[in-house]
Write a protein that holds these residues in place. Sequence first.
Motif, PDB file in Angstrom:
ATOM      1  N   ASN A 121      -1.731  -8.967   4.191  1.00 18.88           N
ATOM      2  CA  ASN A 121      -1.427  -8.224   2.968  1.00 18.88           C
ATOM      3  C   ASN A 121      -1.820  -9.004   1.720  1.00 18.88           C
ATOM      4  OD1 ASN A 121      -0.333  -6.174   4.494  1.00 18.88           O
ATOM      5  ND2 ASN A 121       1.799  -6.627   3.998  1.00 18.88           N
ATOM      6  N   LEU A 122      -1.806 -10.331   1.795  1.00 12.57           N
ATOM      7  CA  LEU A 122      -2.100 -11.153   0.628  1.00 12.57           C
ATOM      8  C   LEU A 122      -3.524 -11.688   0.622  1.00 12.57           C
ATOM      9  CD1 LEU A 122       1.252 -13.071   0.109  1.00 12.57           C
ATOM     10  CD2 LEU A 122       0.410 -11.033  -1.053  1.00 12.57           C
ATOM     11  N   ALA A 123      -4.352 -11.205   1.533  1.00 13.35           N
ATOM     12  CA  ALA A 123      -5.759 -11.618   1.537  1.00 13.35           C
ATOM     13  C   ALA A 123      -6.472 -11.279   0.227  1.00 13.35           C
ATOM     14  CB  ALA A 123      -6.482 -10.996   2.726  1.00 13.35           C
ATOM     15  N   PRO A 124      -6.279 -10.087  -0.352  1.00 12.92           N
ATOM     16  CA  PRO A 124      -6.954  -9.806  -1.627  1.00 12.92           C
ATOM     17  C   PRO A 124      -6.556 -10.783  -2.732  1.00 12.92           C
ATOM     18  CG  PRO A 124      -6.169  -7.775  -0.636  1.00 12.92           C
ATOM     19  CD  PRO A 124      -5.562  -8.891   0.148  1.00 12.92           C
ATOM     20  N   MET A 125      -5.284 -11.143  -2.797  1.00 15.31           N
ATOM     21  CA  MET A 125      -4.836 -12.115  -3.788  1.00 15.31           C
ATOM     22  C   MET A 125      -5.466 -13.480  -3.521  1.00 15.31           C
ATOM     23  SD  MET A 125      -0.925 -13.307  -4.664  1.00 15.31           S
ATOM     24  CE  MET A 125      -0.476 -11.708  -5.381  1.00 15.31           C
ATOM     25  N   ALA A 126      -5.499 -13.877  -2.250  1.00 10.71           N
ATOM     26  CA  ALA A 126      -6.088 -15.168  -1.894  1.00 10.71           C
ATOM     27  C   ALA A 126      -7.567 -15.220  -2.257  1.00 10.71           C
ATOM     28  CB  ALA A 126      -5.896 -15.422  -0.405  1.00 10.71           C
ATOM     29  N   ILE A 127      -8.269 -14.136  -2.036  1.00 12.67           N
ATOM     30  CA  ILE A 127      -9.698 -14.084  -2.388  1.00 12.67           C
ATOM     31  C   ILE A 127      -9.891 -14.320  -3.883  1.00 12.67           C
ATOM     32  CG2 ILE A 127     -11.655 -12.499  -2.624  1.00 12.67           C
ATOM     33  CD1 ILE A 127     -10.706 -11.238   0.074  1.00 12.67           C
ATOM     34  N   ARG A 128      -9.092 -13.646  -4.690  1.00 16.14           N
ATOM     35  CA  ARG A 128      -9.264 -13.777  -6.143  1.00 16.14           C
ATOM     36  C   ARG A 128      -8.843 -15.154  -6.641  1.00 16.14           C
ATOM     37  NH1 ARG A 128      -8.602  -7.617  -8.455  1.00 16.14           N
ATOM     38  NH2 ARG A 128      -9.175  -6.612  -6.485  1.00 16.14           N
ATOM     39  N   LEU A 129      -7.861 -15.747  -6.000  1.00 16.76           N
ATOM     40  CA  LEU A 129      -7.493 -17.115  -6.361  1.00 16.76           C
ATOM     41  C   LEU A 129      -8.603 -18.088  -5.979  1.00 16.76           C
ATOM     42  CD1 LEU A 129      -3.758 -16.982  -5.289  1.00 16.76           C
ATOM     43  CD2 LEU A 129      -4.565 -17.419  -7.611  1.00 16.76           C
ATOM     44  N   ALA A 130      -9.216 -17.878  -4.820  1.00 15.62           N
ATOM     45  CA  ALA A 130     -10.330 -18.733  -4.406  1.00 15.62           C
ATOM     46  C   ALA A 130     -11.505 -18.604  -5.367  1.00 15.62           C
ATOM     47  CB  ALA A 130     -10.756 -18.382  -2.985  1.00 15.62           C
ATOM     48  N   GLU A 131     -11.740 -17.394  -5.842  1.00 15.04           N
ATOM     49  CA  GLU A 131     -12.814 -17.195  -6.816  1.00 15.04           C
ATOM     50  C   GLU A 131     -12.572 -17.983  -8.100  1.00 15.04           C
ATOM     51  OE1 GLU A 131     -14.764 -12.848  -6.299  1.00 15.04           O
ATOM     52  OE2 GLU A 131     -12.639 -12.807  -6.818  1.00 15.04           O
ATOM     53  N   ARG A 132     -11.315 -18.286  -8.373  1.00 23.76           N
ATOM     54  CA  ARG A 132     -10.956 -19.017  -9.590  1.00 23.76           C
ATOM     55  C   ARG A 132     -10.742 -20.513  -9.339  1.00 23.76           C
ATOM     56  NH1 ARG A 132      -7.630 -14.925 -13.426  1.00 23.76           N
ATOM     57  NH2 ARG A 132      -8.497 -12.973 -12.645  1.00 23.76           N
ATOM     58  N   GLY A 133     -11.109 -20.961  -8.154  1.00 22.80           N
ATOM     59  CA  GLY A 133     -11.105 -22.391  -7.902  1.00 22.80           C
ATOM     60  C   GLY A 133      -9.872 -22.935  -7.219  1.00 22.80           C
ATOM     61  N   TYR A 134      -9.144 -22.105  -6.475  1.00 22.20           N
ATOM     62  CA  TYR A 134      -7.970 -22.554  -5.741  1.00 22.20           C
ATOM     63  C   TYR A 134      -8.241 -22.530  -4.238  1.00 22.20           C
ATOM     64  CZ  TYR A 134      -5.122 -22.432  -9.945  1.00 22.20           C
ATOM     65  OH  TYR A 134      -4.606 -22.690 -11.190  1.00 22.20           O
ATOM     66  N   ILE A 135      -7.542 -23.410  -3.524  1.00 19.88           N
ATOM     67  CA  ILE A 135      -7.472 -23.318  -2.069  1.00 19.88           C
ATOM     68  C   ILE A 135      -6.208 -22.515  -1.767  1.00 19.88           C
ATOM     69  CG2 ILE A 135      -7.365 -24.563   0.108  1.00 19.88           C
ATOM     70  CD1 ILE A 135      -9.862 -25.231  -1.478  1.00 19.88           C
ATOM     71  N   TRP A 141       1.291  -5.693  -6.566  1.00 24.03           N
ATOM     72  CA  TRP A 141       0.268  -6.726  -6.379  1.00 24.03           C
ATOM     73  C   TRP A 141      -0.697  -6.429  -5.234  1.00 24.03           C
ATOM     74  CZ3 TRP A 141       5.463  -7.015  -5.696  1.00 24.03           C
ATOM     75  CH2 TRP A 141       5.923  -7.124  -4.387  1.00 24.03           C
ATOM     76  N   LEU A 142      -0.426  -5.376  -4.475  1.00 26.82           N
ATOM     77  CA  LEU A 142      -1.332  -4.986  -3.395  1.00 26.82           C
ATOM     78  C   LEU A 142      -2.463  -4.090  -3.885  1.00 26.82           C
ATOM     79  CD1 LEU A 142       1.276  -4.104  -0.606  1.00 26.82           C
ATOM     80  CD2 LEU A 142       0.129  -6.287  -1.006  1.00 26.82           C
ATOM     81  N   PHE A 143      -2.414  -3.703  -5.162  1.00 29.79           N
ATOM     82  CA  PHE A 143      -3.318  -2.655  -5.641  1.00 29.79           C
ATOM     83  C   PHE A 143      -4.041  -3.049  -6.931  1.00 29.79           C
ATOM     84  CE2 PHE A 143       0.342  -0.776  -3.480  1.00 29.79           C
ATOM     85  CZ  PHE A 143      -0.291  -0.136  -2.431  1.00 29.79           C
ATOM     86  N   ASP A 144      -5.248  -2.530  -7.056  1.00 30.04           N
ATOM     87  CA  ASP A 144      -5.950  -2.555  -8.339  1.00 30.04           C
ATOM     88  C   ASP A 144      -5.495  -1.337  -9.132  1.00 30.04           C
ATOM     89  OD1 ASP A 144      -7.515  -4.860  -8.020  1.00 30.04           O
ATOM     90  OD2 ASP A 144      -8.913  -3.780  -6.726  1.00 30.04           O
ATOM     91  N   PRO A 145      -5.315  -1.482 -10.463  1.00 29.89           N
ATOM     92  CA  PRO A 145      -5.745  -2.590 -11.323  1.00 29.89           C
ATOM     93  C   PRO A 145      -4.710  -3.713 -11.482  1.00 29.89           C
ATOM     94  CG  PRO A 145      -4.895  -0.831 -12.687  1.00 29.89           C
ATOM     95  CD  PRO A 145      -4.796  -0.333 -11.270  1.00 29.89           C
ATOM     96  N   TRP A 146      -3.553  -3.621 -10.829  1.00 28.39           N
ATOM     97  CA  TRP A 146      -2.467  -4.572 -11.115  1.00 28.39           C
ATOM     98  C   TRP A 146      -2.710  -5.955 -10.526  1.00 28.39           C
ATOM     99  CZ3 TRP A 146       0.470   0.017  -8.923  1.00 28.39           C
ATOM    100  CH2 TRP A 146       0.736   0.961  -9.910  1.00 28.39           C
ATOM    101  N   LEU A 147      -3.470  -6.047  -9.437  1.00 27.86           N
ATOM    102  CA  LEU A 147      -3.685  -7.355  -8.828  1.00 27.86           C
ATOM    103  C   LEU A 147      -4.380  -8.304  -9.797  1.00 27.86           C
ATOM    104  CD1 LEU A 147      -3.637  -9.371  -6.524  1.00 27.86           C
ATOM    105  CD2 LEU A 147      -5.712  -8.300  -5.614  1.00 27.86           C
ATOM    106  N   GLU A 148      -5.348  -7.800 -10.528  1.00 33.60           N
ATOM    107  CA  GLU A 148      -6.071  -8.677 -11.454  1.00 33.60           C
ATOM    108  C   GLU A 148      -5.136  -9.226 -12.530  1.00 33.60           C
ATOM    109  OE1 GLU A 148      -9.759 -10.580 -12.316  1.00 33.60           O
ATOM    110  OE2 GLU A 148      -9.008  -9.441 -10.606  1.00 33.60           O
ATOM    111  N   THR A 149      -4.259  -8.385 -13.046  1.00 35.77           N
ATOM    112  CA  THR A 149      -3.278  -8.836 -14.035  1.00 35.77           C
ATOM    113  C   THR A 149      -2.361  -9.893 -13.437  1.00 35.77           C
ATOM    114  OG1 THR A 149      -3.316  -6.636 -15.043  1.00 35.77           O
ATOM    115  CG2 THR A 149      -1.465  -8.057 -15.618  1.00 35.77           C
ATOM    116  N   THR A 150      -1.978  -9.685 -12.186  1.00 35.58           N
ATOM    117  CA  THR A 150      -1.110 -10.641 -11.501  1.00 35.58           C
ATOM    118  C   THR A 150      -1.786 -11.992 -11.346  1.00 35.58           C
ATOM    119  OG1 THR A 150      -0.078  -8.811 -10.279  1.00 35.58           O
ATOM    120  CG2 THR A 150       0.216 -11.029  -9.388  1.00 35.58           C
ATOM    121  N   VAL A 151      -3.025 -11.991 -10.894  1.00 38.77           N
ATOM    122  CA  VAL A 151      -3.759 -13.238 -10.684  1.00 38.77           C
ATOM    123  C   VAL A 151      -4.042 -13.923 -12.024  1.00 38.77           C
ATOM    124  CG1 VAL A 151      -5.899 -14.244  -9.788  1.00 38.77           C
ATOM    125  CG2 VAL A 151      -4.693 -12.494  -8.473  1.00 38.77           C
ATOM    126  N   ASP A 152      -4.310 -13.142 -13.065  1.00 35.04           N
ATOM    127  CA  ASP A 152      -4.473 -13.732 -14.411  1.00 35.04           C
ATOM    128  C   ASP A 152      -3.240 -14.547 -14.781  1.00 35.04           C
ATOM    129  OD1 ASP A 152      -6.963 -12.622 -14.829  1.00 35.04           O
ATOM    130  OD2 ASP A 152      -6.239 -10.951 -16.058  1.00 35.04           O
TER     131      ASP A 152
END
Length: 327
Positions: A106-120, A302-313
């Motif tokens: 369920n948190l794979a999309p969040m993990a992907i966006r965090l990785a894109e921003r330089g996190y493990i 946090w499972l859905f766009d557009p809110w996930l991006e705001t959450t990761v921000d």
Amino acid sequence: MNRFIATLLAATSLAGCAQPGQAAPADSVYTAESTYQKLASNYPFIQIASKTPPATVKVLRDIDYVNNQGKALQLDLFMPAQTAKPALPGIVLVHGGGWRSGTRDNLAPMAIRLAERGYIAATVSYRLSGEASYPAAIHDVKAAIGWLRTHAADYQLDPRYIAVAGGSAGGQIAALVGVTNDMPKFDPQAQLSTVSSAVQAIINIDGLSDFTSEEARKYEDDPRKTPSSAGAWFGGTYAEKTGLWKEASPLTHVGKDTPPILFIGSAQKRFSLGRDEMVQKMNVLGIATQTVLIPDTPHSFWLFDPWLETTVDAMTEFLGRQFGVLP
């Protein structure tokens, strides 16, 4: 602090972390897909956030991090495919599902966006209440943090900067894991390793901070449910297991050594209970805390766009300030 840094450099391994075993089955009752069916009529603009990693993100799946009586618990690692930095901050992500359902995917999309921003980013499975009651999930997440720190050099992770985050029940678990840093009672793996499972920041996304207030018990100890989700996790009602309900409340453990905490909340008041009291305690102690509310949102936003991006921000802005490093 000197002892903590020393433990980061110790060469050790957690019991069972590299042992092969039968992977614990994932529970799929609470997923983005099932939640979308409930929310789409009221929020027709939402989309399920993608779990497909882009070429810029490397994913390592199904890594055993601890073995409980022959059953392996696993995590997935998401990281930048390329980075010029010698080491990156880490974050352990804990899924929700009422302590008895849900899956790390369920948190794979969040993990992907965090990785894109330089996190493990590590998404972790833990024992659900149908398999093991409280505090097994806390033990498991701490074991995952210890595993990640032990293997930091293998994944270009900076072991000085690890956060824990989660949504719903995962937010409560993440908060309790963080506020009980270095408390042996909550970390049985500590006696087997010199590597710390302590985190340097907490992110609680719509997770309870207190089980004990009258309002919280109205939801979490509903006598019409036998048992309620919380009751199933604790192995009894509030009246039967009062000590456990209090002990599992992150509010109970706030003290001078509590890490900085970011709260990200929906428009659903139920899931904010105890948050204001926790913030007040932290303010008195001079501990950094921030609350970000996302208006007009349901639980599980946090499972859905557009809110996930705001959450990761919000997550990356907070962690960038607290860690003093920008990915």
